[in-house]
Write a protein that holds these residues in place. Structure first.
Motif, PDB file in Angstrom:
ATOM      1  N   GLY A 158       0.867  -1.131  -0.030  1.00 35.89           N
ATOM      2  CA  GLY A 158       0.169  -0.163   0.058  1.00 35.89           C
ATOM      3  C   GLY A 158       0.882   1.368   0.028  1.00 35.89           C
ATOM      4  O   GLY A 158       0.476   2.249  -0.829  1.00 35.89           O
ATOM      5  N   LEU A 159       1.939   1.134   0.719  1.00 33.82           N
ATOM      6  CA  LEU A 159       3.015   2.234   0.787  1.00 33.82           C
ATOM      7  C   LEU A 159       3.553   2.738  -0.700  1.00 33.82           C
ATOM      8  O   LEU A 159       3.562   3.773  -1.090  1.00 33.82           O
ATOM      9  N   LEU A 160       3.792   1.754  -1.208  1.00 35.30           N
ATOM     10  CA  LEU A 160       4.354   1.612  -2.695  1.00 35.30           C
ATOM     11  C   LEU A 160       3.427   2.030  -3.709  1.00 35.30           C
ATOM     12  O   LEU A 160       3.771   3.033  -4.549  1.00 35.30           O
ATOM     13  N   VAL A 161       2.189   1.627  -3.497  1.00 34.96           N
ATOM     14  CA  VAL A 161       1.115   2.161  -4.344  1.00 34.96           C
ATOM     15  C   VAL A 161       0.805   3.625  -4.244  1.00 34.96           C
ATOM     16  O   VAL A 161       0.522   4.442  -5.259  1.00 34.96           O
ATOM     17  N   THR A 162       0.684   4.147  -2.733  1.00 32.75           N
ATOM     18  CA  THR A 162       0.642   5.468  -2.629  1.00 32.75           C
ATOM     19  C   THR A 162       1.551   6.248  -3.192  1.00 32.75           C
ATOM     20  O   THR A 162       1.467   7.482  -3.754  1.00 32.75           O
ATOM     21  N   LEU A 163       3.137   5.909  -3.198  1.00 33.12           N
ATOM     22  CA  LEU A 163       4.103   6.639  -3.547  1.00 33.12           C
ATOM     23  C   LEU A 163       4.053   6.721  -5.172  1.00 33.12           C
ATOM     24  O   LEU A 163       4.161   7.852  -5.801  1.00 33.12           O
ATOM     25  N   THR A 164       3.471   5.675  -5.810  1.00 37.04           N
ATOM     26  CA  THR A 164       3.449   5.936  -7.203  1.00 37.04           C
ATOM     27  C   THR A 164       2.363   6.655  -7.613  1.00 37.04           C
ATOM     28  O   THR A 164       2.455   7.440  -8.590  1.00 37.04           O
ATOM     29  N   PHE A 165       1.153   6.631  -6.946  1.00 37.00           N
ATOM     30  CA  PHE A 165      -0.011   7.654  -7.304  1.00 37.00           C
ATOM     31  C   PHE A 165       0.103   9.139  -7.110  1.00 37.00           C
ATOM     32  O   PHE A 165       0.227   9.773  -7.872  1.00 37.00           O
ATOM     33  N   ALA A 166       0.856   9.264  -6.156  1.00 38.22           N
ATOM     34  CA  ALA A 166       1.362  10.690  -5.723  1.00 38.22           C
ATOM     35  C   ALA A 166       2.348  11.251  -6.509  1.00 38.22           C
ATOM     36  O   ALA A 166       2.363  12.432  -7.107  1.00 38.22           O
TER      37      ALA A 166
END
Length: 460
Positions: free
Chosen positions: A398-406
């Motif tokens: 989830g952290l990696l997904v968030t960094l990607t979206f951001a």
């Protein structure tokens, strides 16, 4: 060079037309899709023969009031440290939050609370919209003083959509736990703003360097924002959690984490400060890192000791970031971070996400007891569909997904805000209220002064 009257008139109309367009569009969408939820609708509530005291409003509204004060007063005044940009800090916070509350109600409603083709709203949807506004204001902090109001509204328009999608992917599709938003609010908002700032990098910004600092009373105003945020942060983290022990635990963990981050900030600020003196930049910001770092793990069995340890670490890391990493960020990575959101929200947000990974990996029936506590925090682990280890892996993903979206969203937002017809202050007029505000007691600049500042500046 003087501009043509036609072009000047176009710039004058830009913000009013955009406000009217966005308000008209959201009003039409509200009329078509938004309805009261059963807790709010008179016919549905009384048809169920409920007692007035049973209504969720009485359990959730006190937390909502605290979160609302944080968004409008806390964030606004925290950014009022710039000596000549107090109106812009507080005023544009007001504008962005007011628009985001409406727009995020629609975006989050389409993703989370559609029933029979309608979005159902109540006090919890008000809290959720405020959380989205918090993320937008974090991003605003990264580009504070270097963007115009029309640009900021378009940033909020895009970021709200991506915030809602990222939150839906994490919470609904991946089953990630992040009640206080270490990932979905702080990490997302910080890195969206930092990438946006990188795209909008100004190599000639030293022309406004004399306005980037604070003065005595502007730092006092910023401390008002800090105190609002510090006092109400336990409500911020606990507002969306389930009623009962989880909400109680979240408030306690946040409470103790904030105290430890404050002591860590004071200790490190004096240690690294010139001649051992405290720096108000550190105290205003890094003392709040304890609230960010327990956003994900606050409702988990973190233990009071764990909350203290996490808060002290966050305050320490945030203070060191302001002292040493912020200059590197601009010099090496060409990221101009006006408010230091990387140090208050980015680094502590990532630490909070990793703390959530650790706490999820240690989640067992023994730790949470035989009651329903594990089910309320980690329902998939409680029913045996996931192990604690696999839940921890999902948290990390989830952290990696968030960094990607951001990162992707910030890049797209930067390209959008660089469109030539969107006026932004010139390099020599950044961090200056007179560009967009009538400032009482100050003599008007010459005819072309503030207006010329909105012209696109030439950048090497």
């Amino acid at each position: 060079m003087a501009r043509s009257p036609r072009r000047a008139a176009g710039r004058r109309l830009q913000l009013p037309l955009l406000c009217l367009l966005l308000q008209g569009a959201t009003a039409i969408l509200f009329a078509a899709f938004v309805r009261y939820n059963p807790e709010t609708d008179a016919a549905l509530w009384h048809w169920g023969n409920h007692s007035h005291a049973d209504n969720e409003f009485y359990f959730r509204y006190p937390s909502f009031q605290d979160v609302h004060a944080m968004v409008f007063a806390g964030f606004g005044f925290l950014m009022a440290f710039l000596q000549r940009y107090g109106f812009g800090s507080v005023g544009f916070t007001f504008l962005l939050a007011a628009f985001t509350l409406q727009w995020s109600t629609l975006v989050q409603g389409f993703l989370h609370s559609m029933h029979g083709g309608r979005i159902h709203v109540g006090v919890q949807s008000m809290v959720n919209a405020d959380f989205c506004a918090g993320a937008v204001l974090i991003s605003f902090g990264a580009v504070l003083g270097r963007t115009g109001p029309a640009q900021l509204l378009l940033m909020a328009l895009l970021e709200t959509v991506l915030f809602g999608i990222n939150e839906f992917v994490l919470l609904s599709l991946l089953g990630v736990k992040d009640a206080g938003g270490s990932m979905t609010i702080h990490t997302f908002g910080a890195y969206f703003g930092l990438v946006l700032s990188r795209v909008l990098y100004r190599p000639q910004l030293e022309k406004s360097k004399h306005r980037q600092g604070s003065i005595y009373h502007s730092d006092l105003f910023a401390m008002i924002g800090t105190i609002f945020l510090w006092v109400f942060w336990p409500s911020f983290n606990s507002a969306p959690t389930g009623l009962g022990d989880g909400q109680h635990r979240t408030a306690l963990n946040t409470y103790y984490s904030l105290t430890a981050s404050t002591l860590g900030t004071f200790a490190l600020s004096a240690l690294v400060g010139e001649r051992g003196r405290l720096d108000m930049v550190h105290i205003q910001n890094a003392a709040l890192a304890g609230g960010v770092v327990v956003g994900t793990a606050g409702e988990m069995m973190l233990t009071p000791f764990g909350a203290l340890a996490a808060g002290f670490l966050a305050g320490t890391v945030s203070t060191l970031g302001y002292k040493f990493f912020t200059p590197i960020l601009e010099a090496k990575f060409k990221v101009q971070d006006t408010c230091g959101v990387h140090n208050l929200h980015g680094l502590p947000g990532v630490l909070g996400a990793l703390l959530g990974v650790l706490a999820a990996g240690l989640a067992t029936h023994e730790a949470y007891g035989e009651g329903k506590s594990l089910d309320s925090v980690f329902p998939l682990v409680a029913v045996g569909r996931r192990t604690a280890t696999s839940q921890a892996i999902y948290q990390l993903f989830g952290l990696l997904v968030t960094l990607t979206f951001a990162s992707v969203g910030g890049g797209l937002g930067g390209l959008l805000l660089k469109l030539p017809f969107l006026g932004s202050p010139a390099d020599s007029q950044c961090y200056e209220d007179q560009v967009y505000w009538k400032v009482p007691g100050e003599q008007e600049e010459e005819a072309q002064g503030p207006l010329r500042a909105e012209e696109p500046d030439s950048r090497a």
